[in-house]
Design a protein around this motif. Sequence first.
Motif, PDB file in Angstrom:
ATOM      1  N   PRO A  65       0.797  -1.244   0.000  1.00 41.97           N
ATOM      2  CA  PRO A  65       0.000   0.000   0.000  1.00 41.97           C
ATOM      3  C   PRO A  65       0.827   1.291   0.000  1.00 41.97           C
ATOM      4  N   HIS A  77      -5.866  -0.076   0.056  1.00 41.29           N
ATOM      5  CA  HIS A  77      -5.970  -0.935   1.235  1.00 41.29           C
ATOM      6  C   HIS A  77      -6.993  -2.056   1.064  1.00 41.29           C
ATOM      7  N   TYR A  80      -4.860  -4.693  -0.140  1.00 33.69           N
ATOM      8  CA  TYR A  80      -4.099  -5.239   0.996  1.00 33.69           C
ATOM      9  C   TYR A  80      -4.959  -6.246   1.779  1.00 33.69           C
ATOM     10  N   SER A 103       1.267  -3.622   8.341  1.00 32.79           N
ATOM     11  CA  SER A 103       0.387  -2.734   9.125  1.00 32.79           C
ATOM     12  C   SER A 103       1.063  -2.172  10.363  1.00 32.79           C
ATOM     13  N   SER A 107       3.642   0.740   7.943  1.00 37.21           N
ATOM     14  CA  SER A 107       2.591   1.780   7.876  1.00 37.21           C
ATOM     15  C   SER A 107       2.870   2.966   8.797  1.00 37.21           C
ATOM     16  N   SER A 314     -11.544  -0.669   4.970  1.00 40.16           N
ATOM     17  CA  SER A 314     -10.419  -0.391   4.056  1.00 40.16           C
ATOM     18  C   SER A 314     -10.751   0.766   3.119  1.00 40.16           C
TER      19      SER A 314
END
Length: 392
Positions: A65, A77, A80, A103, A107, A314
């Motif tokens: 992402p 996402h 993802y 994540s 992220s 998401s």
Amino acid sequence: MLTATASKELPLSFRLTEDQLLIQETIAEIAQKEFAPRAAEIDKNHRFPRENWEMLAASEVCGLPFPEEYGGAGLDHVSYAIVVEELAKNCATTSVMYSAHVSLCASPIYLMGTEEQRKRFLPPMCSGEKMGAFALSEPGTGSDSAAATCMAELKGDHFILNGSKNWITNGVEADYYLVIAQTDRALRHKGLVALVVEKGAPGFTFGKLEDKLGIKGSSTCQIMFEDTPVPIENMLGKVGEGFKVAMMTLDGGRIGIASQAVGIAQGAWDHAYRYAKEREAFGKTINKLQAIRFMFSEMQTEIDAARLLTYHASLAQDRGEKFTRAAAHAKLYASEVAMRSTVKCVQIFGGYGYVTDYPAERYMRDAKITEIYEGTSEIQRLVISNSLLKDQ
Ligand code: CAA
């Protein structure tokens, strides 16, 4: 009176895009061909499947992402969530290895890091050369993150870390650890700081690998720091912003766990259905028995609902909206669906569901952790009620 809030937030129609369908097909093929056949062995031997990580890296999804300028694939996402689900359908261990990296470590670096930090940490993480982990819980603090006691004392241009962190996914295998540490215990959440600690830092050691109920191949351990120096350039945000970093990280992470739960539930359903079409009782295959057909119907209804909640969260994330509650809804519901569905799948397999010759019991064991990590179901209910009921 009911407010219009809930209906305004629901996607009225949802179709996967061509790109999302392509990534689904690609990852499903790798996961079915490569990861599913070794999932039982990984579980039995508690073996970290490094080769699976390398295949994910070769498939260029380790930075899925994130923008291409940091080595990512620049996808959304929802894609993802799809990748995590496809992995979990076939090997839950691989799905959590992947989601913890994306994540829980990459992220927050992307979201809270400076340009210099993004350029330093993200390209090797996106290529899969470096793996990420997240360190928030401690032996004595889980749900109450603000009570952290692992100390970070600023001395000159370094923080000095002392203390330990528990339940670290990708434990001994990771390279970068996002550690949430305390600078002043009296300040509780306002004293926390987020630091990227690199493997090999002086005084950074590992405890024993945990012997878990499920996701047995994922490396889970305690990590310890004794006078570990961490350069100030490795701090995400400012001193006092560690709690915010942790909560933002978990908002995204909870969508990853919801996707994992959906994948485990759907994977168990698929196995049970294959079995039910072959197993005979009372002169017919058991998929023809109404008792069994109703179980499949109930399970699929719940799994579809869980998947939609996950995509909904998401989509909100992709639209740049606040998605804390949507992520909590998805994680709460999907993890409980995973548990209910996998128990039903064991029931469909009967005695064969209770032995390791078939994968049903592994799916049930793998499902349980989704109700616990990245915020227990009770914490999700707390997050939802705090956001929904403004009566305090
Ligand atoms: N995003 C940004 N900021 C947030 C936030 C969010 N989602 N949630 C809260 N905050 C902010 C609040 O606005 C508040 O800010 P101010 O001080 O400026 O007002 C501050 O954080 C404190 O908020 P709360 O008063 O709500 O905090 P709290 O102490 O009551 O805790 C909690 C809230 C929901 C219980 C939180 O502590 C929590 O989520 N706990 C669970 C932790 C968890 O999920 N642990 C799992 C560990 S990770 C893991 O599982 C390991 C792995 O590798 C898989």
